[in-house]
Design a protein around this motif. Sequence first.
Motif, PDB file in Angstrom:
ATOM      1  N   ALA A   1      23.060  50.229  51.846  1.00  0.00           N
ATOM      2  CA  ALA A   1      22.580  48.157  51.428  1.00  0.00           C
ATOM      3  C   ALA A   1      22.529  48.200  49.663  1.00  0.00           C
ATOM      4  CB  ALA A   1      21.136  48.507  52.638  1.00  0.00           C
ATOM      5  N   THR A   2      21.967  49.305  49.288  1.00  0.00           N
ATOM      6  CA  THR A   2      21.008  48.858  48.074  1.00  0.00           C
ATOM      7  C   THR A   2      22.496  49.414  47.312  1.00  0.00           C
ATOM      8  OG1 THR A   2      19.415  50.302  48.927  1.00  0.00           O
ATOM      9  CG2 THR A   2      19.709  50.230  46.454  1.00  0.00           C
TER      10      THR A   2
ATOM     11  N   SER B   1      26.038  45.748  49.547  1.00  0.00           N
ATOM     12  CA  SER B   1      25.632  45.282  50.018  1.00  0.00           C
ATOM     13  C   SER B   1      24.366  44.342  49.133  1.00  0.00           C
ATOM     14  CB  SER B   1      25.118  45.608  51.368  1.00  0.00           C
ATOM     15  OG  SER B   1      25.960  45.966  52.212  1.00  0.00           O
TER      16      SER B   1
ATOM     17  N   TRP C   1      15.938  49.747  52.910  1.00  0.00           N
ATOM     18  CA  TRP C   1      16.125  49.371  53.693  1.00  0.00           C
ATOM     19  C   TRP C   1      15.492  47.887  53.751  1.00  0.00           C
ATOM     20  CZ3 TRP C   1      16.480  46.711  58.514  1.00  0.00           C
ATOM     21  CH2 TRP C   1      17.551  45.943  58.661  1.00  0.00           C
TER      22      TRP C   1
ATOM     23  N   ASP D   1      22.447  54.486  55.587  1.00  0.00           N
ATOM     24  CA  ASP D   1      21.915  53.013  55.535  1.00  0.00           C
ATOM     25  C   ASP D   1      21.213  52.246  55.276  1.00  0.00           C
ATOM     26  OD1 ASP D   1      20.906  51.081  57.756  1.00  0.00           O
ATOM     27  OD2 ASP D   1      19.232  51.859  57.585  1.00  0.00           O
ATOM     28  N   SER D   2      20.494  52.614  54.214  1.00  0.00           N
ATOM     29  CA  SER D   2      19.773  52.576  53.807  1.00  0.00           C
ATOM     30  C   SER D   2      20.399  52.650  51.648  1.00  0.00           C
ATOM     31  CB  SER D   2      18.355  52.392  52.589  1.00  0.00           C
ATOM     32  OG  SER D   2      18.466  53.866  52.356  1.00  0.00           O
TER      33      SER D   2
ATOM     34  N   ASP E   1      30.386  44.863  55.188  1.00  0.00           N
ATOM     35  CA  ASP E   1      29.712  46.494  56.623  1.00  0.00           C
ATOM     36  C   ASP E   1      31.717  46.453  57.394  1.00  0.00           C
ATOM     37  OD1 ASP E   1      26.975  46.401  55.282  1.00  0.00           O
ATOM     38  OD2 ASP E   1      25.967  45.068  56.584  1.00  0.00           O
TER      39      ASP E   1
ATOM     40  N   LYS F   1      31.525  50.167  56.359  1.00  0.00           N
ATOM     41  CA  LYS F   1      30.692  51.670  56.702  1.00  0.00           C
ATOM     42  C   LYS F   1      30.438  51.264  57.629  1.00  0.00           C
ATOM     43  CE  LYS F   1      25.649  50.976  56.512  1.00  0.00           C
ATOM     44  NZ  LYS F   1      24.674  50.486  56.868  1.00  0.00           N
TER      45      LYS F   1
ATOM     46  N   VAL G   1      15.648  45.868  50.755  1.00  0.00           N
ATOM     47  CA  VAL G   1      17.021  45.499  50.276  1.00  0.00           C
ATOM     48  C   VAL G   1      16.763  44.221  51.196  1.00  0.00           C
ATOM     49  CG1 VAL G   1      19.441  45.308  51.061  1.00  0.00           C
ATOM     50  CG2 VAL G   1      18.420  47.690  49.702  1.00  0.00           C
ATOM     51  N   GLN G   2      17.050  43.894  52.526  1.00  0.00           N
ATOM     52  CA  GLN G   2      16.137  43.075  53.622  1.00  0.00           C
ATOM     53  C   GLN G   2      16.515  41.345  53.269  1.00  0.00           C
ATOM     54  OE1 GLN G   2      18.596  43.532  56.197  1.00  0.00           O
ATOM     55  NE2 GLN G   2      19.629  45.135  55.194  1.00  0.00           N
TER      56      GLN G   2
END
Length: 472
Positions: free
Chosen positions: A409-410, A413, A265, A405-406, A439, A442, A268-269
């Motif tokens: 995002a992976t 996002s 995560w 979560d990750s 999101d 999500k 990714v950020q």
Amino acid sequence: MRLKRFIGDKAFYKYVLAIVLPIIFQNGLNNLVNLLDNLMVGSLGTEQMSGVAIVNQLIFVYILCVFGGTAGAGIFTAQYYGSGSNEGIKNTVRFKIYACIFIALLGATVFLFFHEPLIRLFLNQGSESGDLELTFKYAKEYLFIALFAQIPNTITQIYAGTLRETGETKVPLYASIASVLTNAVLNYLLIFGKLGLPQMGVKGAALATLIARIIELGVLLVYIYSNARKFPFFIKIFNTFRIPKDIFKKLLAKGTNLLVNEGLWSGVQTALLYCYSLRGIEVVAAMNITNTFNNLFSVVFLSLGNSIAIIVGGLLGAGKIEEARDADNKIIALSFVSCLVLGAILAFTSPLLVQMYKEVTPAVKQLAVTFMTVVACFMPMHSILHATYFTMRSGGKTMLTFIFDSGFATFVSLPCAFILAKFTSLSAPLILICIHLVDLGKLVWGLILLKKGIWLNNLVKDDNLQLKGESN
């Protein structure tokens, strides 16, 4: 009325506030000092601020890996505490030590051998403003001192995290107060060379952080071992590093999921920041300003997430399943309402807040105002997403949190951001809006998971019987 499920009585809020206020105060102090640090470095110039921001984003990945590596064991810490098992808590602390040694060795290898290409990823000339090589120079100056600060910080996370998971939030607060005050004073003295000290610039900011982290750890250890009877799970904890095999397997399974989740995560950020940076180095500076204020305004809902881990985790460990569900509903509602207010304040005050950065260019300030407005509008949504993550985690659903979560995002996002940044002419603020809109899917998924209650699990019931048998 259905709304009553989300509104607690006076006794409930008094109990929650007793847990969460020290965490809010501690996180608020940390973010306030980060703001002061950011302002002082920002006063040196855009290149200095951008260089420090890039390094801090990279170190952020390491810090979240430490959080993830210890968080899996922390689930069990909260539940062992709820069931009254000090021996169980000792095993979780030992596991955290193993996890942090592994993460520290891996992190040192990456930073020592790959720091240059990692920093240069963010150096993109999207406009005429900003000297890329000067930014790189300041980033390297800051990095190597800042890395040493992670040694005491990692040890602090083991002790402070365990205390919070057992409901003791004041002791980490005391240590944090000592740290932030030290950091604030030394930042001023070392960055600008006051009271006869050398003017060190970004190096001074990094050295101030290192000294502050050492003091934070020192205060924590002195307090704990001077009051050892209050914390029996730390007594004779190093007499053995053995962890019962069955318990170790459970800790490893949960810990690995959360370690990979937090590492992925945070990665990714960092990759998202790279996508935004394709629009120019001034976007990195604007994002740095935005994140600094966003972290300060988000402290309430972030801290309430921690309170879910403590309160709901303890109730699950004690076998109080319906009480855990009820408490979770009420804490999530409290978090959402608080973010409606704080998000509105952030949006309306953003034009004034950016004026605190005197040496930053007008273009960077305008970008920061736009970014802050976008982030503020989506803050209530992220409060629910954050609470959902901690709810799933408190019941041991670490694989589900990983996907939620990750995983999201992976595979959702990040590809969206990369495509928009690389193959369209959309501005950085519009890309940011698109990623937040993604999101919303999500959010719907999270609300379904919460309603189903698949997270309502007592993880330590059988372990307590085993530990009692071994102690006898």
